[in-house]
Write an enzyme that holds these catalytic residues in place. Sequence first.
Site, mmCIF file in Angstrom:
data_model
loop_
_atom_site.group_PDB
_atom_site.id
_atom_site.type_symbol
_atom_site.label_atom_id
_atom_site.label_comp_id
_atom_site.label_asym_id
_atom_site.label_seq_id
_atom_site.Cartn_x
_atom_site.Cartn_y
_atom_site.Cartn_z
ATOM 1 C CE1 TYR A 144 15.151 -9.736 -20.488
ATOM 2 C CE2 TYR A 144 14.458 -11.999 -20.911
ATOM 3 C CZ TYR A 144 14.145 -10.704 -20.549
ATOM 4 O OH TYR A 144 12.852 -10.378 -20.229
ATOM 5 C CG ASP A 165 10.090 0.764 -16.519
ATOM 6 O OD1 ASP A 165 9.059 0.151 -16.872
ATOM 7 O OD2 ASP A 165 11.214 0.244 -16.511
ATOM 8 C CG HIS A 212 10.606 -1.768 -19.595
ATOM 9 N ND1 HIS A 212 11.100 -1.901 -18.318
ATOM 10 C CD2 HIS A 212 10.797 -2.979 -20.189
ATOM 11 C CE1 HIS A 212 11.548 -3.130 -18.135
ATOM 12 N NE2 HIS A 212 11.390 -3.802 -19.261
#
Length: 717
Positions: free
Chosen positions: A486, A650, A685
């Site tokens: 990430y 999203d 999302h």
Amino acid sequence: MNRTVNILVLAALVATACHEQKKTIDPAPNMTLLPYPETKKGNVVDNHFGTEVPDPYRWLENDTAADTKAWVKAENKVTNNYLEQIPFRDAIYKRLEKLWNYEKFSAPFKEGDYTYFYKNDGLQNQSVLYRQKGDNGEVEVFLDPNKFSDDGTTSLAGIAFSKDGSLVAYQLSEGGSDWRKVVVIRSEDKSIVGDTLKDVKFSGLAWRGNDGFYYSSYDKPKEGSTLSGITDQHKLYFHKLNTPQDNDVLVFGGASMPRRYIGGYLTEDERFLVITAANTTSGGELYIQDLSSAGSPIVNVVDNFEKDHAIIDNDGSTLFIYTNLNAPNGKIVTVDAANPKPENWVDLIPETENVLEPGTGGGRIFASYLKDATSLVQQFDRSGKLERTIELPDVGSASGFGAKRAETELYYSFTSYVYPPTIFKYDIASGKSTLFRASGVDFDPTKYESKQVFYTSKDGTKIPMIITHKKGLELNGNNPTLLYGYGGFNISLTPSFSTSNIILLEQGGVYAVANLRGGGEYGEKWHLAGTKFQKQNVFDDFIAAAEYLINEKYTSSEKLGIAGGSNGGLLVGAAMTQRPELFKVAFPAVGVLDMLRYHKFTAGAGWAFDYGTADDSEQMFHYLYTYSPYHALKDGTAYPATMVTTADHDDRVVPAHSFKFAARLQEYHAGTNPVLIRIETKAGHGAGKPTAMVIAEQADKWAFLFQNTGTSYQEQP
């Protein structure tokens, strides 16, 4: 037939069945890939500080246009046709369904006279909220989100009880959207109170007595679609029950405070309203209002956006504040609300070498620290005296150290990559933990190992990574491997169990998670080392993780896949464009892939603290332009087998990022690897996805990885 013959026949049948269950399915030797859609190209060109930047796929940003919808349909046809040819796709789906099909529980929490908990029977699309009165009361369904919609795509996205537990406000997300509805009910009979609130976004719900509650939202975008238009002027409102939403009182925010994330919550005694205001996802202003005095003003505590602060509790007028001001790893201070400015703060629990995440419960303070991305939890009294270090069951992640002040016990969850989520009851006075509920997942932790290593990044920085696999794994460079990362927004990746990852592990694969700079694993300095002009550090850390796995013979480039979502999608996009030869498979999920325009959609401008924007300066533009995955793609380059994933609802990282990246990737890609985009419908999302949708997506991911790394799939019993 006599008994002996019966036994022999039965044994033969069992042996045959076992043999069939252990059948090995090889990857398809020849896959037919339909021609990619002929994506039209426009002539849009932007000028940034004298540099002309073509954006031929700008039209794909219009998510409501008929031609965009037709393109989505055409791309999904290509993707589905490819996935349907993978011979073990169905077997993986069935295995995941079997693995997922066990009862899952949340930790209990108490509201009023009831104890509440979430439970999923196994394959329910959404978890159900149950309750019972006392320890021996009858368990009953309180809210069943599976009944919110026929297809399970409407989810329970947040819930808040009034202090006495008699009133409940809960948020609904439709199709995964960040735009929410709020419904209020009486807890006793579940009757609806007043009208449903609409168009609530990025909001908590904070009750003030039984009169009403605070919430945050934006005005709906005036330009662009509801899902992609810029959202500005986040505002804090108070909604009085049984009055129209149009009459809600604006408490804080508005035209004088553009581009803010504004939130409000109350201290447990409901004396203080706490308001936070941030212009990015890190740092923010802090305000309080003393509700015990009618007409009291909103008082500024911190007047800048540089650091993170939160009021975690109070004793009368004494405030307990978490802060990383002059303490990059965080500390807890106290101050009198009459003079709350930082110059009056007094350290209560000083900063340590580990990153602090505090909680409160039973009159105590729980300091949850990150020690090399794993949990260390200590209990303090309200004077700051250490009472004990809590003994956890293993090395991993503990969460849930919070409860109301009057409670004598709390429940916490513990997990790691090989330790399924387990709930423990903790006695606050004695410090004793007892097993409350073990996981029912079909997984034997004794067959696997998870270890932390430290590898060296490009600039010499040591980066931690946790590697998980079967015990006795042969380090021959031939193991299918998925590397996950990430690296942003001060978010820490701590060990957590994944039912989906069992598919990889039981096939002899390797799952690796790197704790990259940009995250919060080592506090503010670690975060800042992966922001703006330091963002390349994050990509270098990830690439170095891949090289470590290859050099140490865990895997090879031909067996290595990379994955990440949102900011992690950016990570994957940057890594695969900078080092396309290093990876065989790439999964950029709901990624931020156009770094020159991300701030022009929804609340994207708030990400500028981490990224900077192309409008900031010529230097910042060139830096972003260099690594922006959409712009970094080069014609005639062989890229990894790629499956971009996104969703049509999203409204956080709009699907245009993925659409444009996939279109250009298909245009420029010169190799034989498939480059596909998988576009989910009626999803957002990620949060609130129905179970069936999650299982299908995960099955496709593993099928794509195994097919493109030449990995055979052995069916499990």
